[in-house]
Design a protein around this motif. Structure first.
Motif, short mmCIF file in Angstrom:
data_model
loop_
_atom_site.label_atom_id
_atom_site.label_comp_id
_atom_site.label_asym_id
_atom_site.label_seq_id
_atom_site.Cartn_x
_atom_site.Cartn_y
_atom_site.Cartn_z
N ASN A 254 59.75 70.89 -2.57
CA ASN A 254 60.18 72.23 -2.16
C ASN A 254 60.58 72.18 -0.68
OD1 ASN A 254 60.50 74.93 -1.50
ND2 ASN A 254 58.78 75.61 -2.76
N THR A 255 61.81 71.75 -0.44
CA THR A 255 62.27 71.54 0.93
C THR A 255 62.34 72.85 1.71
OG1 THR A 255 64.56 71.58 0.14
CG2 THR A 255 63.54 69.42 0.42
N ASP A 256 62.50 73.96 1.03
CA ASP A 256 62.51 75.26 1.71
C ASP A 256 61.11 75.56 2.26
OD1 ASP A 256 63.27 77.71 2.69
OD2 ASP A 256 63.32 78.70 0.74
N LYS A 257 60.09 75.42 1.42
CA LYS A 257 58.72 75.72 1.83
C LYS A 257 58.21 74.71 2.85
CE LYS A 257 54.00 76.01 0.03
NZ LYS A 257 53.14 75.90 -1.18
N ILE A 258 58.49 73.44 2.64
CA ILE A 258 57.88 72.39 3.46
C ILE A 258 58.65 72.15 4.75
CG2 ILE A 258 57.31 69.92 3.52
CD1 ILE A 258 56.76 70.15 0.50
N LEU A 259 60.00 72.14 4.67
CA LEU A 259 60.81 71.83 5.85
C LEU A 259 61.64 73.00 6.34
CD1 LEU A 259 62.16 68.30 4.78
CD2 LEU A 259 60.31 68.79 6.39
N GLU B 17 63.29 71.88 13.13
CA GLU B 17 63.51 72.35 14.49
C GLU B 17 63.94 71.20 15.41
OE1 GLU B 17 60.51 74.92 16.23
OE2 GLU B 17 59.68 75.30 14.23
N ILE B 18 63.34 70.03 15.23
CA ILE B 18 63.70 68.86 16.03
C ILE B 18 65.15 68.46 15.76
CG2 ILE B 18 63.28 66.39 16.32
CD1 ILE B 18 60.26 67.07 15.88
N TYR C 15 58.72 67.16 23.72
CA TYR C 15 57.27 66.93 23.74
C TYR C 15 56.53 68.12 23.11
CZ TYR C 15 52.61 65.98 25.65
OH TYR C 15 51.26 65.75 25.80
N LYS C 16 56.97 69.33 23.42
CA LYS C 16 56.37 70.52 22.82
C LYS C 16 56.54 70.51 21.30
CE LYS C 16 56.98 73.80 26.68
NZ LYS C 16 57.72 75.00 27.12
N LEU C 17 57.72 70.12 20.85
CA LEU C 17 57.97 70.07 19.41
C LEU C 17 57.10 69.01 18.74
CD1 LEU C 17 61.85 70.53 19.39
CD2 LEU C 17 60.17 72.14 18.47
N MET C 18 56.92 67.86 19.39
CA MET C 18 56.05 66.83 18.82
C MET C 18 54.61 67.32 18.73
SD MET C 18 57.08 63.02 20.06
CE MET C 18 57.87 63.35 21.63
N HIS C 19 54.17 68.02 19.76
CA HIS C 19 52.82 68.60 19.74
C HIS C 19 52.66 69.56 18.56
CE1 HIS C 19 49.21 70.73 21.04
NE2 HIS C 19 49.89 71.86 20.98
N LYS C 20 53.67 70.40 18.36
CA LYS C 20 53.64 71.38 17.27
C LYS C 20 53.67 70.68 15.92
CE LYS C 20 56.19 75.50 15.71
NZ LYS C 20 57.42 76.30 15.96
#
Length: 468
Positions: free
Chosen positions: A374-379, A327-328, A82-87
């Protein structure tokens, strides 16, 4: 009767008043769903207009539908996710709501702990059985909105519940009135809508719900549940399988505003993301998803997929932190011991990795040639290569540069170190190896070839990571 619509500035006929068709026998659309054949897509070539809402968002069912397809989450795991979804959803609440079960002590504990965090988004909602006892429970814990099952196909009304349409509608309306009497916002789950008689039951029922909304002043949301994944986005496809037709019909014929329309799909026919995006495009503000798409049978719409789709359609993130997607994924793998298929878009270990030497050579020259963005920058996930029989020197060089974070001081594919590594790899495959190399195996090869170079690379990577 004519009504002028602000969006189009056109006068549109609205002389449509669909009433319940209380048929004596169930309508099962055997021309589409013969059961012994693959379902058929029929076309009537009726095309409805797109109507992209001013605001769209995502809702979550990980802790409800998602828990029905895996081992139940522990309370702490629910809190963490839930914290990760909020973030991920950010301050603007692009992930607007999250749906909880409330029947076990564990689920109630998780709900309370999540609520104690004080987040505005995702708003906590529930799913309950449709009876007064459950309404009392929801009201007592201070939840404003709850989901209520209102199955709408004759498969369910006749063959599962043993009712006719009139009996089903009267039952459902009575349940909704009970919810309203408690001051609870009902979210009506129109189960199996893609096999339902749209004009004979769905539209008349939705119209009655909108009357109750007007009388009570309480919003009544309609969740369009594509329970078996039959929905299609093709222009001109006929109902009940047409996603554009369903969304348009509820909005236009029943007067359901976009902010009260929510799409809930399943992936039985590989169409779940496409159908969700189509629902947005044709007038539903909300699409219901679960983390990694975990849900009944083939699963629900992956939440992370629709976060990316949101950016594609809107052209901006609107405050979402897309690196949280990584992170998820890491949480599911490391904390929940969940194996994500390695090629799953955005979250699989190798979704942006290549085995082909010619692709690796392109990545080495210009990453944009073979990486989706840019998967490094975005993800937070740099493009990578998997080293195997066909990776070549370019693949090895790219792996070294990426793995050891050598941005600005890249090793070239013609370097002596790369040539020595390639010689070892070529020998291994000549002797019968068939699998790609893990990162630890490649590190050991470098260590054996040149221990000083290995230590320098490791030191550099630690410095880069520590600065972050």
């Amino acid at each position: 009767m004519e009504k002028q619509y602000k969006r189009t500035n056109l006068l549109q006929e609205k002389d449509y008043n669909y009433r319940l068709q209380d048929v004596p026998e169930p309508v099962l659309y055997r021309d589409m769903f013969s059961y012994d054949d693959v379902p058929k897509v029929r076309f009537n070539h009726r095309v409805v207009p797109m109507h992209f809402p001013d605001e769209i968002w995502i809702t979550d069912t990980t802790f409800r539908d998602g828990q029905q397809a895996r081992a139940p989450f522990a309370a702490q795991q629910i809190v963490d996710l839930y914290k990760l979804m909020h973030k991920l959803g950010g301050p603007n609440g692009i992930i607007r709501q999250s749906e909880f079960f409330v029947y076990t002590k564990k689920d109630q504990e998780a709900l309370e702990r999540c609520r104690d965090l004080g987040y505005q988004y995702p708003e906590i909602t529930t799913w309950i059985r449709a009876n007064k006892k459950d309404f009392e429970m929801v009201k007592s814990i201070g939840i404003e909105e709850t989901g209520i099952l209102v199955s709408c196909s004759d498969y369910h009304i006749f063959n599962k519940m043993g009712l006719n349409r009139r009996q089903a509608m009267d039952k459902y309306l009575g349940i909704v009135k009970d919810a309203l009497s408690f001051g609870i916002k009902p979210r009506c789950h129109f189960e199996d809508i893609t096999r339902a008689d749209f004009y004979g039951f769905v539209v008349p029922f939705a119209s009655e719900l909108m009357k109750l909304r007007e009388e009570s002043g309480i919003p009544i949301k309609i969740r369009m549940c594509d329970t078996l994944g039959y929905g299609v986005s093709y222009p001109g496809a006929s109902l009940p399988r047409s996603v554009p037709g369903i969304v348009y019909g509820l909005r236009f014929y029943s007067g359901v505003p976009s902010e009260l329309l929510e799409w809930h799909g399943h992936n039985d026919f590989y169409k779940v993301e496409d159908n969700a995006a189509t629902a947005w495009l044709y007038g539903a503000s909300s699409v219901n998803c679960s983390l990694l798409g975990i849900g009944e049978r083939t699963g629900n719409c992956p939440l992370e997929a629709m976060a990316i789709e949101y950016c594609q359609l809107k052209g901006r993130t609107d405050g979402m932190d897309l690196k949280v997607i990584t992170e998820i994924a890491e949480y599911f793998e490391n904390e929940l011991d969940y194996a994500i298929p390695e090629r799953t878009p955005f979250v699989g270990r190798n979704f942006n990795s290549t085995r082909a030497g010619i692709h690796a050579d392109g990545l080495l020259k210009d990453e944009e040639i073979y990486n989706i963005f840019n998967t490094d920058k975005i993800l937070g996930r740099p493009a990578g290569v998997m080293i195997g029989a066909h990776s070549g020197a370019a693949g090895i060089a790219h792996w070294i540069n990426s793995h050891f974070k050598l941005k600005g001081m890249e090793i070239e594919k013609k370097s002596e170190l790369v040539e020595k590594i390639k010689a070892v790899i070529d020998q291994d495959f000549a002797e019968g190896r068939t699998t790609t190399y893990s990162d630890s195996e490649l590190e050991n090869i470098i260590k054996d070839i040149d221990s000083d170079a290995y230590l320098a690379l490791i030191h550099h990577r630690k410095q880069v990571i520590s600065k972050k």
